[in-house]
Design a protein around this motif. Sequence first.
Motif, PDB file in Angstrom:
ATOM      1  N   CYS A  59      39.364  38.042  42.534  1.00  0.00           N
ATOM      2  CA  CYS A  59      40.596  38.822  42.704  1.00  0.00           C
ATOM      3  C   CYS A  59      41.776  38.021  43.257  1.00  0.00           C
ATOM      4  O   CYS A  59      42.890  38.519  43.302  1.00  0.00           O
ATOM      5  N   ILE A  70      35.681  42.063  49.917  1.00  0.00           N
ATOM      6  CA  ILE A  70      35.891  43.280  49.120  1.00  0.00           C
ATOM      7  C   ILE A  70      35.180  43.154  47.779  1.00  0.00           C
ATOM      8  O   ILE A  70      34.515  44.085  47.332  1.00  0.00           O
ATOM      9  N   CYS A  71      35.288  42.012  47.130  1.00  0.00           N
ATOM     10  CA  CYS A  71      34.602  41.800  45.848  1.00  0.00           C
ATOM     11  C   CYS A  71      33.088  41.773  46.006  1.00  0.00           C
ATOM     12  O   CYS A  71      32.358  42.130  45.080  1.00  0.00           O
ATOM     13  N   ARG A  76      32.215  49.437  46.951  1.00  0.00           N
ATOM     14  CA  ARG A  76      33.561  49.645  46.421  1.00  0.00           C
ATOM     15  C   ARG A  76      33.482  50.205  45.005  1.00  0.00           C
ATOM     16  O   ARG A  76      32.606  49.846  44.222  1.00  0.00           O
ATOM     17  N   GLN A  78      34.131  50.306  41.408  1.00  0.00           N
ATOM     18  CA  GLN A  78      34.481  49.296  40.417  1.00  0.00           C
ATOM     19  C   GLN A  78      35.331  49.843  39.277  1.00  0.00           C
ATOM     20  O   GLN A  78      35.844  49.080  38.466  1.00  0.00           O
ATOM     21  N   LEU A  81      41.051  49.661  39.856  1.00  0.00           N
ATOM     22  CA  LEU A  81      41.546  48.341  40.219  1.00  0.00           C
ATOM     23  C   LEU A  81      43.007  48.459  40.640  1.00  0.00           C
ATOM     24  O   LEU A  81      43.831  48.978  39.900  1.00  0.00           O
ATOM     25  N   ARG A 102      38.732  48.196  43.964  1.00  0.00           N
ATOM     26  CA  ARG A 102      38.850  46.744  44.018  1.00  0.00           C
ATOM     27  C   ARG A 102      40.304  46.331  43.821  1.00  0.00           C
ATOM     28  O   ARG A 102      41.138  47.156  43.464  1.00  0.00           O
TER      29      ARG A 102
END
Length: 198
Positions: A59, A70-71, A76, A78, A81, A102
């Motif tokens: 990211c 975070i990734c 989270r 997905q 975005l 994300r």
Amino acid sequence: MYEGVVQDLIDELGRLPGVGPKSAQRIAFHLLQAEPADVRRLADVLIEVKAKVKFCSVCFNVSEDEQCRICRDPRRDQSVLCVVEEYKDVVAIERTREFRGRYHVLGGAISPIDGIGPDQLHVKELMPRLADGTVTEVILATDPNLEGEATATYLTRLLSPMGLRVTRLASGLPVGGDLEYADEVTLGRAFAGRRSAE
């Protein structure tokens, strides 16, 4: 103004964003009066941050690892975005605790005057992230200024044919603000983005 290394320090501090000549001079003299151990600690942290911190391979957020926290977080969402201009925007959004998706950090905004076009941003890296169909909504969280609007418009045109839901953060009146002090653009957006009071 000053001689030798003192002027060099003031000049280098003055190159930092948001630090003018007077602030640079004030910081320089603060450092001159500080304990050597405090100055060494600052210097060590500056060297360490340059050595250890890199950008996330997914990211482009700041990270000490190959991927940012975070990734790496499996909790989270997905499917959503959020596209932001800078990594500091990620911090601002995370502070709200409202967004659980994300991110994708562009590394700036389109600004023809400054010679920044889509090729200078992380736009080409965004496309593969959207190709597999996992992401269903892209939130464009660019700044509400000329460059941010140009970037959002460009991305909207680029992403719309992909069948994704492309949304933009709402903008309008700040909480606690007075109508009489709002500029025309802000007030216009507040009217355009109005919602039901029920």
